[in-house]
Design a protein around this motif. Structure first.
Motif, PDB file in Angstrom:
ATOM      1  N   GLU A  33       0.839  -1.205   0.000  1.00  0.00           N
ATOM      2  CA  GLU A  33       0.000   0.000   0.000  1.00  0.00           C
ATOM      3  C   GLU A  33       0.872   1.253   0.000  1.00  0.00           C
ATOM      4  O   GLU A  33       2.043   1.213   0.396  1.00  0.00           O
ATOM      5  N   HIS A  35       2.841   4.521   0.726  1.00  0.00           N
ATOM      6  CA  HIS A  35       3.513   5.045   1.916  1.00  0.00           C
ATOM      7  C   HIS A  35       4.102   6.415   1.636  1.00  0.00           C
ATOM      8  O   HIS A  35       5.230   6.716   2.061  1.00  0.00           O
ATOM      9  N   ASP A  44       5.424  -2.144   4.742  1.00  0.00           N
ATOM     10  CA  ASP A  44       4.906  -2.944   5.870  1.00  0.00           C
ATOM     11  C   ASP A  44       5.412  -4.381   5.827  1.00  0.00           C
ATOM     12  O   ASP A  44       5.852  -4.940   6.835  1.00  0.00           O
ATOM     13  N   HIS A 163       0.611   6.806  10.029  1.00  0.00           N
ATOM     14  CA  HIS A 163       0.987   6.047   8.831  1.00  0.00           C
ATOM     15  C   HIS A 163       2.173   6.677   8.123  1.00  0.00           C
ATOM     16  O   HIS A 163       2.156   7.867   7.823  1.00  0.00           O
ATOM     17  N   GLU A 168       8.312   4.119  10.548  1.00  0.00           N
ATOM     18  CA  GLU A 168       8.438   3.319   9.333  1.00  0.00           C
ATOM     19  C   GLU A 168       9.585   3.801   8.454  1.00  0.00           C
ATOM     20  O   GLU A 168      10.324   2.998   7.882  1.00  0.00           O
TER      21      GLU A 168
HETATM   22 ZN   LIG Z   1       2.997   1.050   6.907  1.00  0.00          ZN
END
Ligand SMILES: [Zn+2]
Length: 276
Positions: A33, A35, A44, A163, A168
């Protein structure tokens, strides 16, 4: 030589041998997905799998776990406004997780760790875990490496985010090769969230912004960049601390899992299974 950990790279004979000494399997559930402008779509899956691989290597010779190839597609519909995002329907993902785990259980694995790489999969993974609890005699637990680090009392850097933020990006800067600081990261307003969150209340304890009422979100409504958090202070050094803390937390957890008899993990083990 270290014990083998990657199930997909083992022969069926090697798996049979390993099962005599350990019934522990680890399965990462990730996502493809968006980012934002700095991170790739597989963030992820990649971050989660790299942490799992390192932790399994640490305990390869005593816990002897096997690590499965990650489930790379998640439940990501809220990111579907952004090109490249791939999503499964909830029920499809539940079926995939359940059937992968049932295959493992068929061969004799009894302690299965579902390692979550994507927060959006949380509800789906929980449903799968309950189905497996009801229909099998295996102990299937879902968790996140960051939570395990905190449980073990390991300090890891964290910032308020939702997010594709500090955590991350830091992890990817350490683990990956192709993350980049994009100038658009600097345009990200600090934690934009609609005012109605205040009406429903916020959960503050984890540092993340979440409505306690469980508001469904479509991420484009709140962020044009796809990022929701502040990744501008992300660094390779922070990523290293995060990864090492998570690896240690997961390794501690796997050792504890190995040391705990199945009968203790499942007090109702000998009782009749539910039939629906
Ligand atoms: Zn993520």
């Amino acid at each position: 030589m270290k014990n083998k950990i990657l199930l997909a790279k083992m022969t069926t004979y090697e798996v049979a041998e390993q099962l005599k000494e350990s019934d522990i399997a680890v399965l990462c559930v990730g996502a493809i997905e968006q980012h934002g402008p700095a991170l790739p779509l597989d963030t992820d899956t990649f971050n989660c799998y790299e942490v799992a691989k390192r932790a399994c290597e640490v305990v390869a010779d005593d816990v002897k776990p096997v690590l499965l190839p990650p489930i790379w597609t998640g439940f990501s519909w809220l990111h579907m406004d952004f090109p490249g995002t791939i999503t499964l329907k909830e029920n499809t993902l539940i079926d995939v997780i359940v059937q992968v785990c049932k295959s493992l259980i068929h061969h004799g694995f009894r302690k299965i760790v579902l390692l979550q790489g994507h927060g959006g999969n949380k509800g789906v993974v929980r449903s799968a875990r309950y189905i497996l609890k009801i229909e099998t005699d295996a102990f299937v637990i879902d968790t996140r490496a960051g939570a395990l680090a905190k449980t073990a009392g390991i300090e890891i850097p964290s910032k308020k985010e939702y997010h594709s933020g500090f955590g991350e990006l830091s992890m990817y800067l350490y683990l990956g090769e192709d993350a980049k600081f994009d100038k658009r990261l600097k345009e990200i307003p600090e934690m934009p969230a609609p005012e109605y969150f205040d009406v429903f209340g916020r959960e503050g304890s984890t540092g993340s912004v979440r409505a306690s009422a469980g508001v469904p979100i479509r991420i484009k409504e709140w962020t044009n960049s796809g990022v929701w958090g502040d990744p501008t202070e992300a660094s390779r050094e922070s990523g290293e601390k995060l990864v090492n803390g998570m690896v240690e937390g997961l390794a501690i957890f796997l050792r504890r899992l190995k040391a705990t008899p199945l009968e203790e993990l499942i007090p109702s083990l000998k009782e009749k299974k539910f039939q629906f």
